[in-house]
Design an enzyme around this catalytic site. Sequence first.
Site, PDB file in Angstrom:
ATOM      1  N   SER A  99       0.945  -1.085  -0.077  1.00 35.57           N
ATOM      2  CA  SER A  99      -0.260  -0.038   0.061  1.00 35.57           C
ATOM      3  C   SER A  99       0.755   1.398  -0.017  1.00 35.57           C
ATOM      4  CB  SER A  99      -0.970   0.099   1.282  1.00 35.57           C
ATOM      5  OG  SER A  99      -1.621  -1.110   1.441  1.00 35.57           O
TER       6      SER A  99
HETATM    7  N1  SAH Z   1       0.204  -5.060   4.228  1.00 40.75           N
HETATM    8  C1  SAH Z   1       0.792  -5.448   3.002  1.00 40.75           C
HETATM    9  C2  SAH Z   1      -0.083  -5.278   1.853  1.00 40.75           C
HETATM   10  C3  SAH Z   1      -0.228  -6.496   1.056  1.00 40.75           C
HETATM   11  S1  SAH Z   1      -1.432  -6.407  -0.087  1.00 40.75           S
HETATM   12  C4  SAH Z   1       2.245  -4.893   2.817  1.00 40.75           C
HETATM   13  O1  SAH Z   1       2.895  -4.129   3.451  1.00 40.75           O
HETATM   14  O2  SAH Z   1       2.914  -5.456   1.847  1.00 40.75           O
HETATM   15  C5  SAH Z   1      -2.755  -7.558   0.544  1.00 40.75           C
HETATM   16  C6  SAH Z   1      -2.276  -9.028   0.939  1.00 40.75           C
HETATM   17  O3  SAH Z   1      -3.353  -9.394   1.378  1.00 40.75           O
HETATM   18  C7  SAH Z   1      -2.064  -9.891  -0.315  1.00 40.75           C
HETATM   19  O4  SAH Z   1      -0.866 -10.407  -0.062  1.00 40.75           O
HETATM   20  C8  SAH Z   1      -3.063 -10.875  -0.352  1.00 40.75           C
HETATM   21  O5  SAH Z   1      -2.403 -11.883  -0.806  1.00 40.75           O
HETATM   22  C9  SAH Z   1      -3.486 -11.041   0.918  1.00 40.75           C
HETATM   23  N2  SAH Z   1      -4.876 -11.445   1.326  1.00 40.75           N
HETATM   24  C10 SAH Z   1      -5.998 -11.491   0.653  1.00 40.75           C
HETATM   25  N3  SAH Z   1      -6.974 -12.180   1.023  1.00 40.75           N
HETATM   26  C11 SAH Z   1      -6.402 -12.567   2.102  1.00 40.75           C
HETATM   27  C12 SAH Z   1      -6.770 -13.582   3.337  1.00 40.75           C
HETATM   28  N4  SAH Z   1      -8.129 -14.028   3.039  1.00 40.75           N
HETATM   29  N5  SAH Z   1      -6.154 -14.003   4.180  1.00 40.75           N
HETATM   30  C13 SAH Z   1      -4.801 -13.532   4.301  1.00 40.75           C
HETATM   31  N6  SAH Z   1      -4.127 -12.832   3.488  1.00 40.75           N
HETATM   32  C14 SAH Z   1      -5.192 -12.330   2.257  1.00 40.75           C
END
Ligand code: SAH
Length: 255
Positions: A99
């Site tokens: 993000s």
């Molecule tokens: N906080 C992260 C942002 C990652 S983007 C950072 O700092 O990099 C969001 C992430 O949520 C993705 O990696 C995606 O695979 C994950 N995601 C989506 N649905 C999910 C679920 N049900 N459980 C765990 N992770 C999930």
Amino acid sequence: MQRRPGFPARMPGAGSAPAKPAPQPSAARQYAAVPTGVGLDSSAVRARMVQKLVASGIDSAMVLHAMGSVERHRFVDSALANQAYEDTSLPIGLGQTISKPNVVARMCELLLGAEIARTGGLGRVLEIGTGCGYQAAVLSLLAREVYTLERLRGLHDKARDNLRPFRLANVHLLFGDGMLGYAKGAPYAAIIAAAGGDAVPQAWCDQLAVGGRLVAPMALSGGQQMLLVIDKTPHGLKQNVLEPVHFVPLKSGIA
Ligand code: SAH
């Protein structure tokens, strides 16, 4: 708060021992131990990023300090490192994104506003969507314990590799479906989702402490994704809808 004198007390001017540096919080000390470099003076660029965060309305000193401490360029592909401190989301592999700094800071600031956090600070936090681990590292400086769940094995492994050099003892990386939350760590002072669905899973509300706060992107009727804040009060859940946001989708199951 006044500091009590150490023992044995030292008189001002007595001897020539240099003043002891103020003790640093342990996590900050760990960051200081990580070697810097990749050819860019990252602390100066981060300081500029923090100035922009201030200009955009972030005013929690703790959040600004955390954003200024965590080396975001270490969480993205080296080819993207020169964009790491711009206010932009970046690809982290497997179709997912890290993000924007502004959104991370905004959501962290909202978490600190949880009723339960106002007196003693944030206790246990659950993050849904570890991704590359960047936000988990920021949260590690704001909360006592961070539990973070990722459903994609490849990103869970990547986050572990990214976070290893920081040695953050209070970050617990978990592989699993975040829609189920993580009951073993409950109740949480705060839950933060980095992926947006169209309903708040019941498990998240159940696992939130009374006085705790959930911050998550959610598609409302009409499909527009909005940032949602849910406070768990002794009288029930209180929901506030904030600004529009753009997060990757929340998916169920693991892969
Ligand atoms: N906080 C992260 C942002 C990652 S983007 C950072 O700092 O990099 C969001 C992430 O949520 C993705 O990696 C995606 O695979 C994950 N995601 C989506 N649905 C999910 C679920 N049900 N459980 C765990 N992770 C999930």
